[in-house]
Write a protein that holds these residues in place. Structure first.
Motif, mmCIF file in Angstrom:
data_model
loop_
_atom_site.group_PDB
_atom_site.id
_atom_site.type_symbol
_atom_site.label_atom_id
_atom_site.label_comp_id
_atom_site.label_asym_id
_atom_site.label_seq_id
_atom_site.Cartn_x
_atom_site.Cartn_y
_atom_site.Cartn_z
ATOM 1 N N GLN A 59 -0.470 1.125 1.670
ATOM 2 C CA GLN A 59 -1.217 -0.058 2.078
ATOM 3 C C GLN A 59 -2.662 0.287 2.442
ATOM 4 O OE1 GLN A 59 -0.140 -3.733 2.854
ATOM 5 N NE2 GLN A 59 0.689 -2.915 0.958
ATOM 6 N N ASP A 102 4.878 -2.766 -4.104
ATOM 7 C CA ASP A 102 3.770 -3.647 -4.475
ATOM 8 C C ASP A 102 3.379 -3.519 -5.940
ATOM 9 O OD1 ASP A 102 3.623 -4.589 -1.882
ATOM 10 O OD2 ASP A 102 2.137 -3.109 -1.265
ATOM 11 N N VAL A 139 -4.247 -0.256 8.734
ATOM 12 C CA VAL A 139 -3.807 -0.681 7.413
ATOM 13 C C VAL A 139 -4.951 -1.361 6.678
ATOM 14 C CG1 VAL A 139 -2.236 -2.203 6.177
ATOM 15 C CG2 VAL A 139 -1.427 -0.916 8.146
ATOM 16 N N THR A 177 5.055 -2.649 6.954
ATOM 17 C CA THR A 177 4.233 -1.796 7.822
ATOM 18 C C THR A 177 4.706 -1.816 9.280
ATOM 19 O OG1 THR A 177 2.690 -3.651 8.043
ATOM 20 C CG2 THR A 177 2.151 -1.967 6.404
ATOM 21 N N THR A 216 -1.236 -7.890 6.369
ATOM 22 C CA THR A 216 -0.868 -8.143 4.962
ATOM 23 C C THR A 216 0.361 -9.023 4.806
ATOM 24 O OG1 THR A 216 0.534 -6.168 4.887
ATOM 25 C CG2 THR A 216 -1.809 -5.896 4.303
#
Length: 509
Positions: free
Chosen positions: A141, A174, A30, A454, A507
């Motif tokens: 991502q 996002d 990622v 994720t 993240t």
């Protein structure tokens, strides 16, 4: 088992293997970079000559050779299902378009996501490809996939034509932008055996969970069926059916989210949560009332379809398209099975697959993006003779998928507009089209509850064992007790594992 069922079930089962491989391959990458592009070799058309007349100091006649128009190749990444139909659609697009040509790239079934992720890592991904919500988010991502709305704001017009319960799956959480269009979609609706109800003297299917329990008891007492409530806990059915269909149906006056709050903190490990209540009910049906069993823990999709199609259960929940196989010959219960509205709230889980475009395409420039957008509209939107036409065009490829492969659309107009009457007509032999339309209006996007992460797939065990699936399987089987405290103990343990994965992620989302 009919060959068509083999093909359909293998598609989901094999994709599940591929998804597991993909999660392992890309989860650790990622925020990794991506570059390069699979630049297909374009075959220029023949030179064109013409006669022109020009005046300088005299009239001169001669021939000039114009530079042939450039053809842009769009690579379409698919998994190995319905390949002949895919190729035929590509051929039709190519016949209708001189400047953009589709090249189909088949990444296989077991190897689809692992092969696709490898292509991204190597810098040569396809222009456009199929995707599942969990993998889509990882690619986003990673910076591998783009939001088409960033370049083509008009894509947003399609959102209003998508059933409400599916819409969040087309929005990048996002950015708030729409990423792509629909490949196909459906629901995991409540179903029942009308013959069983008739033999037990029951006039209509249950509207509440109390009625379902009462009817199941009557069916068993009268010797119609010994295992009336069939619950599919195996493979990907665990999340979509065993967890969400029951939780959603019992979540009165609760619009969600159901598992996590907006900050992705667990809210399910509480005795008042919809998950707790649904597990309490299921354990009572299995271990106390004996109206259900643990057989569903072992069901994969083929076994689930065969169980319902053979009359093993009266009430069942499974993908809408699987009813086409369970309710038609040579299935034992052909013609006896019905799709219904889920007891309680009526809500059920939504399932969908989408089209994504690689960032590598955007890196090549606007003309390549425009070519990808034209193809995306052809395979997942409205066109006329292969050209985009939102106002007057038709969902050409979506219609073929439904009519020729039984893979349904999730565009509202295709279930309501008279020009798509053939969509509804094509499924009348195995389901009431109006009931299916109502079901699609009552779906919930469990992939975004409230949003994808994720580590979602790894925690749930969507593609493989994971954290939640084996823990709740032990609960269903009675291996760790069946009391309220036992349920809460399991939920607290998997909640702790969720927090760990969140903390360990790069993240936090």
């Amino acid at each position: 088992m009919p060959q068509i069922l083999n093909a359909n079930v293998t598609r989901r089962r094999a994709i599940s293997k591929a998804g597991a491989a993909a999660i392992g391959a890309v989860a650790g990458a990622v925020i990794a970079g991506a570059g390069g592009f699979l630049a297909g070799s374009s075959q220029a058309g023949p030179a064109r000559t013409e006669t022109v007349t020009r005046t300088v100091t005299q009239t001169v006649t001669g021939t000039v050779t114009q530079k042939p128009a450039e053809k842009i190749e769009v690579t379409w990444g698919i998994w190995s299902w319905g390949v002949e139909l895919v190729q035929d659609n590509a051929n039709k697009f190519n016949q209708w378009n001189d400047d953009v040509q589709i090249k189909v790239v088949d990444y296989g079934l077991d190897t689809f996501f692992s092969g696709l992720s490898a292509a991204y890592t190597a810098g040569n991904p396809p222009t456009i490809h199929y995707s599942t919500p969990d993998v889509t988010y990882i690619y986003q991502q990673n910076g591998w996939a783009i939001d088409m709305e960033q370049y083509f704001p008009e894509i947003r017009r399609y959102l209003d034509d998508i059933f409400p319960g599916f819409r969040s799956g087309f929005i990048n959480p996002d950015t708030g932008l729409m990423s792509g269009l629909a490949y196909y979609g459906g629901a995991q609706p409540f179903m029942y055996n009308q013959r069983h109800l008739d033999e037990a003297g029951i006039d209509e299917p249950p509207k509440t969970w109390e009625e379902l329990e009462e009817q199941a008891r009557k069916i068993k007492q009268r010797g119609v069926n010994d295992d009336p409530i069939g619950i599919w806990y195996g493979s990907w059915g665990f999340v979509e059916v065993g967890i969400y269909d029951f939780m959603l149906g019992m979540a009165e006056d609760n619009p969600g989210p159901y598992m996590w709050d907006e900050d992705l903190n667990p809210i399910f490990n509480d005795k008042n949560s919809p998950l707790f209540r649904s597990l309490r009910w299921q354990l009572d049906m299995i271990h106390k009332e004996k109206l259900a069993s643990t057989k569903g823990v072992l069901y994969d999709e083929a076994q689930a379809v065969n169980a319902f199609g053979s009359g093993a259960h009266t009430f069942f929940w499974m993908p809408d398209y699987d009813l086409a196989f369970a309710n038609t010959p040579p299935s034992k219960e052909a013609g006896n099975l019905r799709m219904g509205i889920n007891p309680g709230t009526g809500k059920v889980s939504a399932i969908y697959r989408t089209y994504l475009v690689s960032k590598a395409t955007a890196d090549k420039g606007m003309k390549h993006l425009e070519a990808a957008w034209r193809v995306m509209q052809f395979v997942g939107g409205r066109t006329r003779n292969g050209k985009p036409d939102f106002e007057n065009g038709e969902y050409y490829v979506c219609r073929r998928l439904n009519n020729e492969k039984g893979v349904g659309p999730i565009y509202i107009s295709m279930w309501e507009d008279p020009k798509y009457a053939d969509i509804r007509e094509s499924i009348k032999t195995w389901v009431d089209p109006e009931i299916k339309r109502q079901v699609l209006f009552n779906t919930y996007d469990f992939f975004n509850d409230p949003r994808m992460t994720t580590w979602w797939s790894e925690w749930w065990g969507y593609w493989q064992a994971g954290v939640a699936r084996p823990a709740i399987h032990d609960l269903i089987l009675g291996n760790v007790g069946t009391s309220d405290d036992d349920i809460l103990r399991v939920l607290n343990r998997i909640a702790d594992e969720w927090r760990k994965k969140k903390a360990e992620s790069k993240t936090g989302k």
